[in-house]
Write an enzyme that holds these catalytic residues in place. Sequence first.
Site, PDB file in Angstrom:
ATOM      1  N   GLY A   8      18.777  30.382  66.534  1.00  0.00           N
ATOM      2  CA  GLY A   8      19.349  29.658  65.399  1.00  0.00           C
ATOM      3  C   GLY A   8      20.445  28.679  65.773  1.00  0.00           C
ATOM      4  N   PRO A  12      21.711  20.915  72.927  1.00  0.00           N
ATOM      5  CA  PRO A  12      21.165  19.649  73.418  1.00  0.00           C
ATOM      6  C   PRO A  12      20.340  19.909  74.686  1.00  0.00           C
ATOM      7  CG  PRO A  12      23.519  19.435  72.946  1.00  0.00           C
ATOM      8  CD  PRO A  12      23.182  20.905  72.854  1.00  0.00           C
ATOM      9  N   LEU A  14      19.478  18.148  77.211  1.00  0.00           N
ATOM     10  CA  LEU A  14      20.000  17.609  78.480  1.00  0.00           C
ATOM     11  C   LEU A  14      21.496  17.917  78.588  1.00  0.00           C
ATOM     12  CD1 LEU A  14      19.780  15.670  80.993  1.00  0.00           C
ATOM     13  CD2 LEU A  14      20.195  13.805  79.402  1.00  0.00           C
ATOM     14  N   GLY A  15      21.881  18.464  79.737  1.00  0.00           N
ATOM     15  CA  GLY A  15      23.294  18.780  79.942  1.00  0.00           C
ATOM     16  C   GLY A  15      23.760  18.290  81.301  1.00  0.00           C
ATOM     17  N   LEU A  16      25.031  18.509  81.575  1.00  0.00           N
ATOM     18  CA  LEU A  16      25.611  18.125  82.863  1.00  0.00           C
ATOM     19  C   LEU A  16      25.747  19.365  83.737  1.00  0.00           C
ATOM     20  CD1 LEU A  16      27.141  16.109  84.741  1.00  0.00           C
ATOM     21  CD2 LEU A  16      29.242  16.863  83.603  1.00  0.00           C
ATOM     22  N   GLY A  17      25.186  19.320  84.939  1.00  0.00           N
ATOM     23  CA  GLY A  17      25.366  20.408  85.897  1.00  0.00           C
ATOM     24  C   GLY A  17      26.683  20.240  86.640  1.00  0.00           C
ATOM     25  N   ASP A  42      27.087  22.695  81.823  1.00  0.00           N
ATOM     26  CA  ASP A  42      26.709  23.962  82.440  1.00  0.00           C
ATOM     27  C   ASP A  42      27.736  24.331  83.506  1.00  0.00           C
ATOM     28  OD1 ASP A  42      24.498  26.043  82.953  1.00  0.00           O
ATOM     29  OD2 ASP A  42      25.004  25.295  84.950  1.00  0.00           O
ATOM     30  N   TYR A  47      31.404  28.681  90.639  1.00  0.00           N
ATOM     31  CA  TYR A  47      31.498  27.289  91.098  1.00  0.00           C
ATOM     32  C   TYR A  47      32.939  26.917  91.472  1.00  0.00           C
ATOM     33  CZ  TYR A  47      26.849  26.853  88.901  1.00  0.00           C
ATOM     34  OH  TYR A  47      25.536  27.033  88.536  1.00  0.00           O
ATOM     35  N   LYS A  76      28.522  31.572  83.439  1.00  0.00           N
ATOM     36  CA  LYS A  76      27.720  32.657  84.022  1.00  0.00           C
ATOM     37  C   LYS A  76      28.589  33.743  84.640  1.00  0.00           C
ATOM     38  CE  LYS A  76      24.519  28.989  85.217  1.00  0.00           C
ATOM     39  NZ  LYS A  76      25.400  27.902  85.655  1.00  0.00           N
ATOM     40  N   HIS A 109      24.252  35.625  86.134  1.00  0.00           N
ATOM     41  CA  HIS A 109      23.950  34.555  87.082  1.00  0.00           C
ATOM     42  C   HIS A 109      22.773  34.899  88.009  1.00  0.00           C
ATOM     43  CE1 HIS A 109      26.128  30.983  89.175  1.00  0.00           C
ATOM     44  NE2 HIS A 109      24.841  30.897  89.342  1.00  0.00           N
TER      45      HIS A 109
END
Length: 316
Positions: A8, A12, A14-17, A42, A47, A76, A109
């Site tokens: 629900g 979007p 398309l995202g930014l890695g 993301d 990271y 993650k 992850h």
Amino acid sequence: MQTLNLNGHSMPILGLGTWKSAPGEVYTAVKEAIKIGYRHIDCAAIYGNEKEVGKAIKECIDEGAVTRDELWITSKLWNNMHGENNVVPALEKTLSDLQLDFLDLYLIHWPVAQKKLFVGANKAAHFLSLEEQPIANTWKGMEKAVELGLTKCIGVSNFSVKKIKDLMINSSIKPALNQVELHPYFQQDQLVEYCHSNNIQVMAYSPLGSSDRPDGLKAKDEPVLLEDKSIIELANKVNASVAQTIIAWDIHRGISVIPKSVNPGRLKQNFEAAELKLSEADMATMKQLNKNRRYVDGQFWVVPDGPYTIENLWDE
Ligand code: A2P
């Protein structure tokens, strides 16, 4: 921008890695991306750059460039925080770094557990097997995070069909998404079909082949995706770049895609790929390129006398 439905909630496509984006570069990249129109970012604790991502997001919100509700933020859970009681504290740390009150999506992850003391793991004593630290227990912590309002959706990453099936039996909230390596050389048809027929969205990581991976994560004979002759030919035909053609191919398959870039020109180019139309013939050309070739093969989880093998990691 096309969106995908996760329980629900609209994400979007398309995202930014942000994997491999150095802390010093990711702040500018996220600010630039939001300015261009990206609304999906993301992230992951491992990271090591969530504080910089958070600073950029906060500034964009404070400057009135975007509202929190317009953004979709994923993060993650790292391997050393598996276990029912570790999930909420790990998520709270990520929220504090990102300067957010809640996430839109939180993922396990890897289906790999490490002892809490070891963020990095390179010998057997650092790991826990999935018998010692079952995914079902970790998932209970993920469900608790939803109940507490710390994340809207929960899901997994690097999970095989078998591991998702096992998880579905033991869960009251079903995983909303599986984030996996996916690109023209590793198209993952069976996994995508299983997920889509079970209301689980798929997100493609390393969609451009992640050629900026550290050398230790690269095979010597590795084919370079962005230099593929057939994709170059198709890209010329549709008047787009190779990266744009690949991104559009993901979107035409109904798969979320998170290309990483820290370069303003490439960020813009990748974002514009969401509008690129491919024909059925173009999609058929891309389909022929599958090589069942993983770039991120999980070999780093395989240590002498350790609990993980390539076979039990991917169930192949
Ligand atoms: P950069 O960050 O300098 O733009 P993946 O998303 O598969 O992990 O791939 C990321 C790699 O692809 C990075 O090296 C990134 O470099 C590069 N890249 C991102 N967008 C493009 C593009 N449009 N054209 C060529 N290379 C790209």
